[in-house]
Design a protein around this motif. Sequence first.
Motif, PDB file in Angstrom:
ATOM      1  N   GLU A   1       3.787  -2.043 -19.622  1.00 37.21           N
ATOM      2  CA  GLU A   1       4.678  -3.287 -19.441  1.00 37.21           C
ATOM      3  C   GLU A   1       4.847  -3.571 -18.008  1.00 37.21           C
ATOM      4  O   GLU A   1       5.136  -4.799 -17.720  1.00 37.21           O
ATOM      5  N   LEU A   2       4.521  -2.717 -17.143  1.00 36.27           N
ATOM      6  CA  LEU A   2       5.251  -2.866 -16.004  1.00 36.27           C
ATOM      7  C   LEU A   2       4.126  -3.587 -14.905  1.00 36.27           C
ATOM      8  O   LEU A   2       2.992  -3.452 -15.295  1.00 36.27           O
ATOM      9  N   SER A   3       4.407  -4.326 -13.821  1.00 29.58           N
ATOM     10  CA  SER A   3       3.638  -4.791 -12.876  1.00 29.58           C
ATOM     11  C   SER A   3       3.051  -3.699 -12.206  1.00 29.58           C
ATOM     12  O   SER A   3       3.308  -2.395 -12.104  1.00 29.58           O
ATOM     13  N   GLY A   4       1.871  -3.861 -11.430  1.00 29.69           N
ATOM     14  CA  GLY A   4       1.007  -2.909 -10.865  1.00 29.69           C
ATOM     15  C   GLY A   4       2.113  -2.366  -9.588  1.00 29.69           C
ATOM     16  O   GLY A   4       1.980  -1.028  -9.555  1.00 29.69           O
TER      17      GLY A   4
ATOM     18  N   HIS B   1      -1.288  -1.728  -2.533  1.00 33.80           N
ATOM     19  CA  HIS B   1      -1.235  -2.787  -3.427  1.00 33.80           C
ATOM     20  C   HIS B   1       0.572  -3.260  -3.648  1.00 33.80           C
ATOM     21  O   HIS B   1       0.716  -3.798  -4.668  1.00 33.80           O
TER      22      HIS B   1
ATOM     23  N   GLU C   1       5.366  -2.018  -9.656  1.00 33.49           N
ATOM     24  CA  GLU C   1       6.159  -1.163 -10.267  1.00 33.49           C
ATOM     25  C   GLU C   1       5.618  -0.010 -10.719  1.00 33.49           C
ATOM     26  O   GLU C   1       6.160   1.036 -10.688  1.00 33.49           O
ATOM     27  N   GLN C   2       4.394   0.053 -11.305  1.00 34.17           N
ATOM     28  CA  GLN C   2       3.908   1.381 -11.937  1.00 34.17           C
ATOM     29  C   GLN C   2       3.424   2.494 -10.779  1.00 34.17           C
ATOM     30  O   GLN C   2       3.473   3.401 -10.922  1.00 34.17           O
TER      31      GLN C   2
ATOM     32  N   LYS D   1      -3.350   4.231  -8.367  1.00 34.25           N
ATOM     33  CA  LYS D   1      -2.984   3.797  -9.649  1.00 34.25           C
ATOM     34  C   LYS D   1      -3.489   4.809 -10.705  1.00 34.25           C
ATOM     35  O   LYS D   1      -4.121   5.800 -10.279  1.00 34.25           O
TER      36      LYS D   1
END
Length: 242
Positions: A146-149, A176, A151-152, A92
Amino acid sequence: MTSQNSSAIAFRDLRFRYMESGPNTLDDLTLEIPAGEVVAILGPNGAGKTTLLHLLLGYLKPDGGEILFRGEPIGAYSRSEMGRMVGLIPQKETHLLNFSVLDYVLLGRAPYLAPLQMPTKEDLLLARQALERLGISDLAERPLPELSGGEQQIVLAARTLAQDPQIVLMDEPTSHLDLSNQSTVVAVMGDLVSRGKTVIFTTHDPNIAASTANLVLLMRQGQIHDFGETCAVLSRENLSTI
């Protein structure tokens, strides 16, 4: 698949520890990783997997031994040369920038630009192609926070694809992600190798290693327990030991 290519990375008696008076986190690693392979670094927490990635990236400096890229010491390369040679897809992003997805992916082109130079039309094209290859072109104008984990994490992969390094490092790349995005990441690994890249990823999951890697580096307590073809290394005896 067994590569006949030359060595992409070599470790020579590599040692590292975080505290001067503490034990070695990595202890006398000697190993050659051939180019054009998918290599899993497998081991339990604390085995030294992420530390090894950070040494490869130059984030950490070894206490002994050396790391070679294409036969040359890591210190022989400039920062821009390293940026064009090695890329990281982390688990992440620690500090999310309030960029659009497209602008964030364009950051992958930074090693090819002079200071303060704006991205070219070619850079923009490569960034858009990276989004398309990962199936996230529809996210191009969305703000990254604003993206989900999941998507990030796919966007992080797109940034590295736009960077186009010769060696791609991944830290627990599927940890994840849902099954769909896991399949996307695995497909990206295959695509990268088909274009002559070397992919090295850490994991503590033998199933992920077995399904994606040609070679496995099995680590235990900062040392190499075994290294070789996936089917040979992922034996019941080896897995029971670690």
